[in-house]
Write an enzyme that holds these catalytic residues in place. Structure first.
Site, PDB file in Angstrom:
ATOM      1  N   GLY A 115      75.780  56.044   1.045  1.00  0.00           N
ATOM      2  CA  GLY A 115      75.721  54.771   0.312  1.00  0.00           C
ATOM      3  C   GLY A 115      75.166  54.966  -1.023  1.00  0.00           C
ATOM      4  N   THR A 116      75.675  55.149  -2.146  1.00  0.00           N
ATOM      5  CA  THR A 116      75.245  55.957  -3.279  1.00  0.00           C
ATOM      6  C   THR A 116      75.977  55.552  -4.547  1.00  0.00           C
ATOM      7  OG1 THR A 116      74.890  57.788  -1.770  1.00  0.00           O
ATOM      8  CG2 THR A 116      75.121  58.364  -4.085  1.00  0.00           C
ATOM      9  N   VAL A 117      75.319  55.716  -5.707  1.00  0.00           N
ATOM     10  CA  VAL A 117      75.993  55.540  -6.989  1.00  0.00           C
ATOM     11  C   VAL A 117      75.937  56.842  -7.761  1.00  0.00           C
ATOM     12  CG1 VAL A 117      75.664  53.055  -7.181  1.00  0.00           C
ATOM     13  CG2 VAL A 117      73.877  54.576  -8.046  1.00  0.00           C
ATOM     14  N   SER A 157      70.651  56.878  -4.695  1.00  0.00           N
ATOM     15  CA  SER A 157      71.170  56.222  -3.500  1.00  0.00           C
ATOM     16  C   SER A 157      70.053  55.707  -2.612  1.00  0.00           C
ATOM     17  CB  SER A 157      72.015  57.217  -2.701  1.00  0.00           C
ATOM     18  OG  SER A 157      72.356  56.698  -1.428  1.00  0.00           O
TER      19      SER A 157
END
Length: 553
Positions: free
Chosen positions: A368-370, A387
């Site tokens: 779940g990360t940018v 994240s």
């Protein structure tokens, strides 16, 4: 008349004609001379671009974009995230490990006493110390140009004054609402519901959303250069909420945190050098797989069962080693050099046969990360990732602060004797990995693909797309992807040609096709790529499976 370097990136040909766009509903790459920022959110990309236009550098732009992403995409990252970065300063690479450690109370026997066979996905037992605020501070301290406080202005404004919710963020927010109504019960989760569902529902696409508590926390971090987060008011708030709701995070745990500057590790692939950060992250998976593929011929057609098969089998073998050996290098002897040693890579490569196999770890010799990237007119480039992990992280949000705490503790194992067994002050096996590409000692540019175990798989695919098949950054991201999910199981996007699907099945792969397609199924990752042209300009691409974009000037 075509200028020098117009269609050549460090001698890598890049087609921009119609034949380079075989995939529907895709976009052209962005080309700009003075600087580029690429993120999974247009608002965050523009926040970074504002810093470049104000005279800041690529690090300033990356921090501004990262802070803004905590506001506009809170389901994948937040103030309570971890972060990693690779920085090209114009002459060499620098790596920053901004991952946090387990609280002092998180000894293995605690989980045994509580009856857990693995670290829970949600709640206080999954929480590790957040590293992102310190990473922002430390990156700025070494490389930043503008005042630290200025970098937070776009994020604070969006949090205070409101922003219109992006489509994919709204979709994931709504999905979390359905999951969390049943999964999250207990006082430790009250902050999540009051912060993200104050009216008992998720926000809709285009709805104006404000986060005043989040804005105040960002302002405190900016004004104190993160001291308030680790030793001051915010640290006290986190520790007090933990003590009140059965958590284990303390002020001492927060005060003990520090980032670590590290040397990136790399392998040669098709005449280029691919760089990742060393463990505790999984970047070594991508490197080991590429090292195996370096000695194999994938063929001239990207969309072929041979190309897919070789990449899949190499990744499976690399993952098997990583899951056995990768851990906190300060607390375990991680055989990094051995895993990338040519003789050992050759042994692993020899295991790749014509048919799909069950992966098993080898025995490497011991020694779940940018995601976002930014580049400026002076040649500084940043590969940055942060994240919370697994969609809104632990589900623990400190009321009134907007601080959504990560669940990176889930990356530990409870297996006795395993190098990645949970323990006080240890860093867990980490999924988030920034990447970088160089050639002949010169920067080509940053790249990354977010998405848990998809990340090294995405790295291998976008690197192969560029270096084996000559794709530009945008088409390298547009191309259909595969994802190994365990054993002989492979998940494919719907755009994968039928003959490739059938060819993989004949080779023994257990193939499934993603039901919803890549544009609405984010399980195949979300990436950004920037490459520098020979003339000093940049060409950039952004993920079509997300709300993101690349912007430049």
């Amino acid at each position: 008349m075509r200028g020098k370097g117009a269609l050549e990136i460090n001698r890598l040909p890049v087609s921009l004609g119609p034949d380079d766009f075989p995939y529907p509903s895709r976009r052209m790459p962005v080309i700009a001379r003075n600087g580029v920022v690429a993120t999974s959110s247009p608002l965050a990309a523009q926040a970074g671009l504002r810093m470049l236009l104000a005279g800041g550098n690529a690090v300033d732009a990356a921090i501004a974009a990262a802070a803004t992403l905590t506001v506009v995409q809170p389901w994948v990252n937040g103030i309570g995230s971890d972060a990693f970065a690779i920085v090209w300063d114009g002459e060499r690479l620098h790596g920053l490990n901004g991952s946090g450690r387990a609280p002092a109370a998180h000894a293995p026997d605690l989980f045994v006493r509580l009856g857990h066979a693995q670290v829970p996905m949600r709640g206080w037992l999954s929480v590790t110390v957040p590293g992102a605020p310190a990473a922002w501070r430390d990156l700025h301290g070494r490389f930043g140009k503008l005042a630290f406080e200025r970098l937070f202005e776009p994020a604070v404004a969006y949090a205070e004054e409101g922003f219109a919710l992006e489509p994919e963020t709204a979709r994931e927010w709504a999905a979390a609402q359905l999951r969390f109504r049943d999964q999250l019960s207990g006082p430790e989760f009250e902050g999540w519901f009051s912060t993200f569902m104050p009216e008992g529902r998720a926000a809709a696409p285009g709805e104006i959303w404000t986060m005043p508590g989040h804005a105040r926390s960002l302002r405190l971090i900016a004004e104190t250069k993160a001291k308030a987060f680790y030793e001051g008011e915010l640290a006290e708030a986190m520790a007090a909420f933990a003590a009140r709701t059965g958590g284990y995070l303390t002020e001492a745990d927060l005060a003990a945190h520090e980032s670590t500057w590290v040397e990136p590790i790399g392998v040669r692939y098709r005449g280029y050098d691919v760089w990742e950060l060393p463990p505790n992250g999984q970047g070594i998976v991508a490197l080991q797989a590429l090292a195996m593929l370096e000695g194999l011929d994938p063929g001239q057609q990207r969309e072929s069962s041979v190309s897919y098969h070789l990449q899949i089998e190499a990744l499976k073998l690399a993952f098997a080693d990583a899951y056995r050996y990768v851990a906190d290098p300060d607390r375990a002897n991680v055989p990094v050099a051995g895993m990338l040693a040519p003789a050992y890579v050759a042994q692993r490569r020899a295991l790749i046969a014509e048919e799909a196999a069950e992966p098993a770890p080898g025995a490497p010799p011991r020694g779940g990360t940018v995601y976002l990237c930014a580049a400026d007119r002076d040649g500084m480039m940043v590969s940055f990732i942060q994240s919370n992990y697994l969609g809104f992280g632990s589900g623990v949000v400190v009321p009134g602060t907007g601080i959504s705490l990560q669940n990176r503790g889930r990356g530990f194992t409870l297996e006795p004797g395993h190098p990645n067994q949970i323990g006080p002050g240890k860093r867990p096996f980490h999924t988030i990995i920034p990447g970088f590409l160089t050639r002949d000692g010169r920067a080509v540019g940053p790249f990354g693909v977010m998405g848990a175990a998809m990340q090294p798989q995405g790295h291998v695919q976008v690197i192969a797309n560029q270096l084996d098949y000559g794709m530009n950054p945008q088409t390298a991201l547009d191309a259909p992807r595969w994802q190994w999910t365990g054993g002989r199981q492979v998940l494919l996007e719907r755009e994968v040609p039928p003959d490739v699907v059938e060819g993989l099945k004949r080779r023994g792969h257990e193939v499934s096709i993603a039901a919803n397609g890549p544009l609405v199924n984010l399980g195949f990752g979300r990436g950004q790529i920037i490459r520098r042209l020979e003339n000093g300009a940049y060409i950039a691409g952004s993920e079509p499976r997300a709300d993101g974009c690349a912007v430049g000037f």
